[in-house]
Design a protein around this motif. Structure first.
Motif, PDB file in Angstrom:
ATOM      1  N   ALA A   1      42.707  46.116  44.754  1.00  0.00           N
ATOM      2  CA  ALA A   1      42.703  45.277  43.542  1.00  0.00           C
ATOM      3  C   ALA A   1      41.633  44.193  43.644  1.00  0.00           C
ATOM      4  O   ALA A   1      40.932  43.918  42.663  1.00  0.00           O
ATOM      5  N   ASP A   2      41.491  43.582  44.815  1.00  0.00           N
ATOM      6  CA  ASP A   2      40.438  42.585  45.022  1.00  0.00           C
ATOM      7  C   ASP A   2      39.070  43.211  44.773  1.00  0.00           C
ATOM      8  O   ASP A   2      38.208  42.622  44.117  1.00  0.00           O
TER       9      ASP A   2
ATOM     10  N   GLU B   1      38.287  45.927  43.001  1.00  0.00           N
ATOM     11  CA  GLU B   1      38.095  46.250  41.584  1.00  0.00           C
ATOM     12  C   GLU B   1      37.756  45.006  40.768  1.00  0.00           C
ATOM     13  O   GLU B   1      36.968  45.072  39.829  1.00  0.00           O
ATOM     14  N   SER B   2      38.325  43.867  41.144  1.00  0.00           N
ATOM     15  CA  SER B   2      38.069  42.632  40.385  1.00  0.00           C
ATOM     16  C   SER B   2      36.625  42.152  40.511  1.00  0.00           C
ATOM     17  O   SER B   2      36.167  41.360  39.696  1.00  0.00           O
ATOM     18  N   THR B   3      35.890  42.619  41.510  1.00  0.00           N
ATOM     19  CA  THR B   3      34.486  42.219  41.679  1.00  0.00           C
ATOM     20  C   THR B   3      33.559  42.942  40.713  1.00  0.00           C
ATOM     21  O   THR B   3      32.407  42.540  40.547  1.00  0.00           O
TER      22      THR B   3
END
Length: 144
Positions: free
Chosen positions: A85-86, A88-90
């Motif tokens: 998730a981290d 993908e958030s980038t």
């Protein structure tokens, strides 16, 4: 695989500049190495080799910096990425398809997400000196 011995920060940048001459749109340069190994110095050289005149700094808190040159450069710092998730958030996956070059510090944190043909750059410092052993491996062909 290419092995380079760097004896100074300037030589580490020169190694990055040399690699930039071989890069094409869509390439991913995955950098591995401990804190202070010289990853950002190497990417400064990449940027210079791509005709980027902006000052290059580590995007530790921003996670990604974008630079314009003969090919756009997307400079990632994955130090704080702990899970999918981290990552993908980038926006990392969107950048892969953007036609630029992705240079990724702390690639060990996202190794499972790296493309198979990523260019892997391992930088190993010699304790207490400016000496660096830089290994560059082109995964798709095994060596270059």
């Amino acid at each position: 695989m290419t092995e380079i011995i760097s004896r100074s920060p300037a030589e580490t940048e020169q190694a990055g500049e040399q690699l930039a001459k071989e890069l094409r749109p869509g390439d991913v340069v995955a950098l591995f190495g401990n804190l202070g190994a010289g990853k950002t110095q190497f990417i400064r050289g990449l940027a210079r080799g791509l005709a980027i005149t902006d000052m290059v700094s580590s995007p530790t808190f921003a996670l990604v910096h974008t630079y314009s040159g003969r090919i756009p450069l997307y400079h990632f710092d994955m130090y704080r990425i702990m899970n999918w998730a981290d990552l993908e958030s980038t926006g990392f996956f969107d950048y892969l398809d953007s036609g630029g070059i992705c240079a990724v510090e702390w690639s060990e944190n996202i190794e499972a997400a790296l493309p198979a043909n990523a260019i892997r750059v391992h930088i190993e410092p010699d304790a207490g000196t400016d000496l660096r052993r830089i290994s560059i491996k082109h995964e798709e062909t095994g060596a270059k």
